[in-house]
Design a protein around this motif. Structure first.
Motif, PDB file in Angstrom:
ATOM      1  N   GLN A 185       0.963  -1.040   0.019  1.00  0.00           N
ATOM      2  CA  GLN A 185       0.145  -0.004  -0.094  1.00  0.00           C
ATOM      3  C   GLN A 185       0.799   1.411   0.045  1.00  0.00           C
ATOM      4  O   GLN A 185       2.151   1.213   0.462  1.00  0.00           O
ATOM      5  N   ARG A 186       0.326   2.414  -0.429  1.00  0.00           N
ATOM      6  CA  ARG A 186       1.153   3.685  -0.487  1.00  0.00           C
ATOM      7  C   ARG A 186       0.072   4.725   0.219  1.00  0.00           C
ATOM      8  O   ARG A 186      -1.030   4.850   0.163  1.00  0.00           O
ATOM      9  N   TYR A 187       1.122   5.581   1.038  1.00  0.00           N
ATOM     10  CA  TYR A 187       0.356   6.281   1.907  1.00  0.00           C
ATOM     11  C   TYR A 187       1.006   7.613   1.855  1.00  0.00           C
ATOM     12  O   TYR A 187       2.259   7.894   1.626  1.00  0.00           O
ATOM     13  N   TYR A 188       0.489   8.724   2.328  1.00  0.00           N
ATOM     14  CA  TYR A 188       0.927  10.126   2.773  1.00  0.00           C
ATOM     15  C   TYR A 188       0.358  10.598   3.947  1.00  0.00           C
ATOM     16  O   TYR A 188      -1.015  10.403   4.148  1.00  0.00           O
ATOM     17  N   LEU A 189       0.874  11.768   4.217  1.00  0.00           N
ATOM     18  CA  LEU A 189       0.452  12.696   5.324  1.00  0.00           C
ATOM     19  C   LEU A 189       1.095  13.958   5.060  1.00  0.00           C
ATOM     20  O   LEU A 189       2.242  14.006   4.412  1.00  0.00           O
ATOM     21  N   THR A 190       0.309  15.074   5.643  1.00  0.00           N
ATOM     22  CA  THR A 190       1.060  16.471   5.654  1.00  0.00           C
ATOM     23  C   THR A 190       1.028  16.984   6.987  1.00  0.00           C
ATOM     24  O   THR A 190       0.251  16.453   7.742  1.00  0.00           O
ATOM     25  N   ARG A 191       1.887  17.956   6.920  1.00  0.00           N
ATOM     26  CA  ARG A 191       1.912  18.604   8.203  1.00  0.00           C
ATOM     27  C   ARG A 191       2.146  20.053   7.998  1.00  0.00           C
ATOM     28  O   ARG A 191       2.991  20.458   7.078  1.00  0.00           O
ATOM     29  N   ASN A 192       1.143  21.094   8.734  1.00  0.00           N
ATOM     30  CA  ASN A 192       0.900  22.287   8.685  1.00  0.00           C
ATOM     31  C   ASN A 192       0.641  22.831   7.236  1.00  0.00           C
ATOM     32  O   ASN A 192       0.937  23.911   6.586  1.00  0.00           O
ATOM     33  N   ASP A 193       0.107  21.797   6.605  1.00  0.00           N
ATOM     34  CA  ASP A 193      -0.267  21.962   4.892  1.00  0.00           C
ATOM     35  C   ASP A 193       1.158  22.487   3.885  1.00  0.00           C
ATOM     36  O   ASP A 193       0.901  22.535   2.921  1.00  0.00           O
ATOM     37  N   SER A 194       2.263  22.526   4.656  1.00  0.00           N
ATOM     38  CA  SER A 194       3.491  22.970   3.896  1.00  0.00           C
ATOM     39  C   SER A 194       4.689  21.825   3.967  1.00  0.00           C
ATOM     40  O   SER A 194       5.600  22.120   3.371  1.00  0.00           O
ATOM     41  N   SER A 195       4.572  20.633   4.865  1.00  0.00           N
ATOM     42  CA  SER A 195       5.421  19.458   4.523  1.00  0.00           C
ATOM     43  C   SER A 195       4.500  18.410   4.308  1.00  0.00           C
ATOM     44  O   SER A 195       3.305  18.185   4.464  1.00  0.00           O
ATOM     45  N   LEU A 196       5.105  17.573   3.789  1.00  0.00           N
ATOM     46  CA  LEU A 196       4.816  16.096   3.163  1.00  0.00           C
ATOM     47  C   LEU A 196       5.715  14.988   3.370  1.00  0.00           C
ATOM     48  O   LEU A 196       6.798  15.064   3.180  1.00  0.00           O
ATOM     49  N   LEU A 197       5.102  14.071   3.550  1.00  0.00           N
ATOM     50  CA  LEU A 197       5.705  12.719   3.626  1.00  0.00           C
ATOM     51  C   LEU A 197       4.686  11.398   2.957  1.00  0.00           C
ATOM     52  O   LEU A 197       3.717  11.377   3.352  1.00  0.00           O
ATOM     53  N   ALA A 198       5.440  10.810   2.204  1.00  0.00           N
ATOM     54  CA  ALA A 198       4.852   9.936   1.511  1.00  0.00           C
ATOM     55  C   ALA A 198       5.517   8.627   1.362  1.00  0.00           C
ATOM     56  O   ALA A 198       6.815   8.612   1.254  1.00  0.00           O
ATOM     57  N   PHE A 199       5.187   7.485   1.489  1.00  0.00           N
ATOM     58  CA  PHE A 199       5.755   6.110   1.450  1.00  0.00           C
ATOM     59  C   PHE A 199       5.159   4.925   0.916  1.00  0.00           C
ATOM     60  O   PHE A 199       3.787   4.999   0.763  1.00  0.00           O
ATOM     61  N   ILE A 200       5.967   3.911   0.524  1.00  0.00           N
ATOM     62  CA  ILE A 200       5.216   2.710   0.167  1.00  0.00           C
ATOM     63  C   ILE A 200       5.743   1.548   1.132  1.00  0.00           C
ATOM     64  O   ILE A 200       6.963   1.549   1.214  1.00  0.00           O
ATOM     65  N   ILE A 201       4.900   0.633   1.542  1.00  0.00           N
ATOM     66  CA  ILE A 201       5.052  -0.366   2.124  1.00  0.00           C
ATOM     67  C   ILE A 201       5.500  -1.545   1.333  1.00  0.00           C
ATOM     68  O   ILE A 201       4.766  -2.005   0.579  1.00  0.00           O
ATOM     69  N   GLY A 202       6.649  -2.031   1.305  1.00  0.00           N
ATOM     70  CA  GLY A 202       7.221  -2.965   0.598  1.00  0.00           C
ATOM     71  C   GLY A 202       6.625  -4.346   0.679  1.00  0.00           C
ATOM     72  O   GLY A 202       5.945  -4.627   1.786  1.00  0.00           O
ATOM     73  N   SER A 203       6.926  -5.317  -0.245  1.00  0.00           N
ATOM     74  CA  SER A 203       6.437  -6.602   0.090  1.00  0.00           C
ATOM     75  C   SER A 203       7.222  -7.365   1.186  1.00  0.00           C
ATOM     76  O   SER A 203       6.746  -8.152   1.932  1.00  0.00           O
ATOM     77  N   ASP A 204       8.482  -6.907   1.584  1.00  0.00           N
ATOM     78  CA  ASP A 204       9.225  -7.500   2.700  1.00  0.00           C
ATOM     79  C   ASP A 204       8.749  -6.410   4.035  1.00  0.00           C
ATOM     80  O   ASP A 204       8.645  -5.312   3.729  1.00  0.00           O
ATOM     81  N   ALA A 205       9.074  -6.893   5.199  1.00  0.00           N
ATOM     82  CA  ALA A 205       8.841  -6.123   6.413  1.00  0.00           C
ATOM     83  C   ALA A 205       9.809  -5.158   6.327  1.00  0.00           C
ATOM     84  O   ALA A 205      11.008  -5.236   6.389  1.00  0.00           O
ATOM     85  N   PRO A 206       9.310  -3.802   6.475  1.00  0.00           N
ATOM     86  CA  PRO A 206      10.459  -2.610   6.294  1.00  0.00           C
ATOM     87  C   PRO A 206      11.495  -2.837   7.589  1.00  0.00           C
ATOM     88  O   PRO A 206      12.698  -2.503   7.266  1.00  0.00           O
ATOM     89  N   PRO A 207      11.458  -3.161   8.785  1.00  0.00           N
ATOM     90  CA  PRO A 207      12.528  -3.387   9.552  1.00  0.00           C
ATOM     91  C   PRO A 207      13.358  -4.340   9.009  1.00  0.00           C
ATOM     92  O   PRO A 207      14.767  -4.221   9.374  1.00  0.00           O
ATOM     93  N   ALA A 208      13.220  -5.364   8.348  1.00  0.00           N
ATOM     94  CA  ALA A 208      14.161  -6.274   7.892  1.00  0.00           C
ATOM     95  C   ALA A 208      15.140  -5.528   6.824  1.00  0.00           C
ATOM     96  O   ALA A 208      16.141  -5.774   6.673  1.00  0.00           O
TER      97      ALA A 208
END
Length: 433
Positions: free
Chosen positions: A49-72
């Motif tokens: 899945q692909r997600y995004y969030l904003t902060r103060n309407d002036s910063s953005l963070l977007a990310f993709i959760i890969g098929s492997d567990a991210p901590p690994a």
């Protein structure tokens, strides 16, 4: 995608992204069109899945959760910033001087002030107002046409102008908006309310409560030069990097977990809720990891590429560079190095980037500031110090950084996007054996 297509999309983005708020708005539109969805406050994150969030309407963070567990496998991360030096309107800005209506402004960041004179300026930003029923509302506003100018003083009245003209930011750079001889000065908030109603038909705009507004050069971004060698635009530092990072994320295959963060307030130190010294990145990584133990593993396995424009070797001022470290436009992205940690690059992260670029057949350059000159900085050291994630500082070589109109090579951004896409798709450990 061809370089021509990439540059046309970049020019369109630069023209629309007149403030950090508008830059985030434009990025959200493109992310949502590509299947990214807002990160909600609850629920588990799903692989693929692909997600995004904003902060103060002036910063953005977007990310993709890969098929492997991210901590690994860690996160492949790219960071940039949405803000640029500019002139911001003061809370009580109206001035009537010598029969002219002007607005008081405050300098945001380390702006190069002289190029602001004699430019066709427009105005954009975020406005808060009382809506129907008296509730607080906010909206973005952009006048999208020339409203003001800061006229130069004629050389006849300052014969030393070409030898010794300084700019007093309190008295010399007030934009002129209208002739108002013998009249009451216009109410700036009434002008804002009128523009909001034009942009949002049917919106009930009551009293304007406050605003964050900045002037900008209304001249569109363009390809210039005999062979279209250059991109000329406002806000190349650092919207070029925001767009390049976003384009690479949109093209990522999704196998690996990857992330883009574009922070506001880099030009003034990054210490804010929306800045790189704020909690946006680390709090999101904590949620992705799921626990403090997993967060530690995620940090250890991850890497950040901090993308922020570099100083190109200016042909008229070549002596301002170290002899062996003068990056040229259209000669590839620049690895930025500083022994005093103004950049976060080390031999490991630089070497990894060089390998990525080699596989894309993209040349790489290096920048080290002259030893007798001060060095600027980026979100790279802030991110590395705040998260513990290995970080590299890179950038596209640029002329006239912090001017109202900057210049970059027309090949460099597309080449950097290719390297960043390979970084996002890189399989295997980022940690040396």
């Amino acid at each position: 995608m061809s370089q021509t297509q990439f540059n046309q999309r970049l020019l369109s983005f630069l023209e629309q992204a007149t403030t950090p708020f508008h830059a985030v708005e434009q990025m959200v539109l493109q992310l949502e069109a590509a299947g990214f969805r807002p990160l909600s406050g609850a629920g588990n994150l799903q692989a693929g899945q692909r997600y995004y969030l904003t902060r103060n309407d002036s910063s953005l963070l977007a990310f993709i959760i890969g098929s492997d567990a991210p901590p690994a496998t860690g996160m492949r991360m790219v960071g940039a910033h949405t803000d640029s030096p500019c002139l911001m309107v003061k809370p009580r800005p109206e001035k009537l001087r010598s029969g002219y209506f002007q607005l008081g402004v405050e300098v945001y960041g380390g702006a190069l002030l002289n190029p602001w004179f004699d430019r066709d300026l427009s105005l954009a930003g975020r406005v808060s107002f009382a809506g129907s029923g008296g509730q607080l509302r906010t909206a973005l506003v952009d006048f999208r046409q020339p409203l003001a100018v800061i006229p130069s003083l004629a050389i006849h009245l300052d014969r030393e102008a070409n030898q010794n003209r300084s700019v007093n930011p309190q008295t010399d750079i007030l934009p002129v908006l209208a002739i108002a001889d013998g009249q009451d000065k216009p109410d700036f908030r009434d002008l804002l309310a009128g523009r909001l109603r034009e942009e949002y038909p049917g919106l009930e705009v009551g009293r304007i409560l406050d605003y964050e507004l900045s002037f900008y050069d209304s001249q569109p971004a363009a390809l210039v030069g005999l062979g279209g060698d250059f991109i000329a635009s406002a806000r190349l530092d650092n919207l070029l990097s925001c767009f390049t990072g976003m384009d690479a994320l949109l093209q990522a295959d999704g196998t690996q977990s990857c992330l883009l963060v574009c922070n506001d307030h880099e030009e003034v130190g990054s210490l804010s809720t929306a800045g790189a010294q704020g909690p946006l990145l680390l709090s999101t990584l904590r949620r992705i990891a799921g626990s403090e133990e997993q967060l530690s593993s995620l940090v250890q396995a991850s890497m950040m590429i901090s993308a922020d424009n570099a100083h190109g070797l200016h042909p008229n001022y070549a002596d301002r560079h170290d002899d062996n470290h003068g990056p040229r436009l259209n000669a590839g992205p620049v690895i930025k190095v500083n022994a005093n940690q103004r950049y976060a690059t080390n031999a490991e992260t630089a070497g990894f980037f060089r390998l990525l670029a080699e596989r894309e057949q993209v040349p790489v350059q290096s920048f080290v500031v002259r030893t007798d000159m001060a060095c600027g900085s980026t979100i790279g050291p802030i991110t590395a110090g705040g998260t513990g994630i290995r970080t590299l500082d890179i950038g596209v070589p640029t002329f006239a950084m912090h001017s109202i109109r900057e210049l970059a090579g027309s090949e460099d951004a597309a080449n950097l996007a290719r390297v960043l896409q390979r970084f996002y798709n890189h399989q295997g450990s980022l940690t040396p054996a």
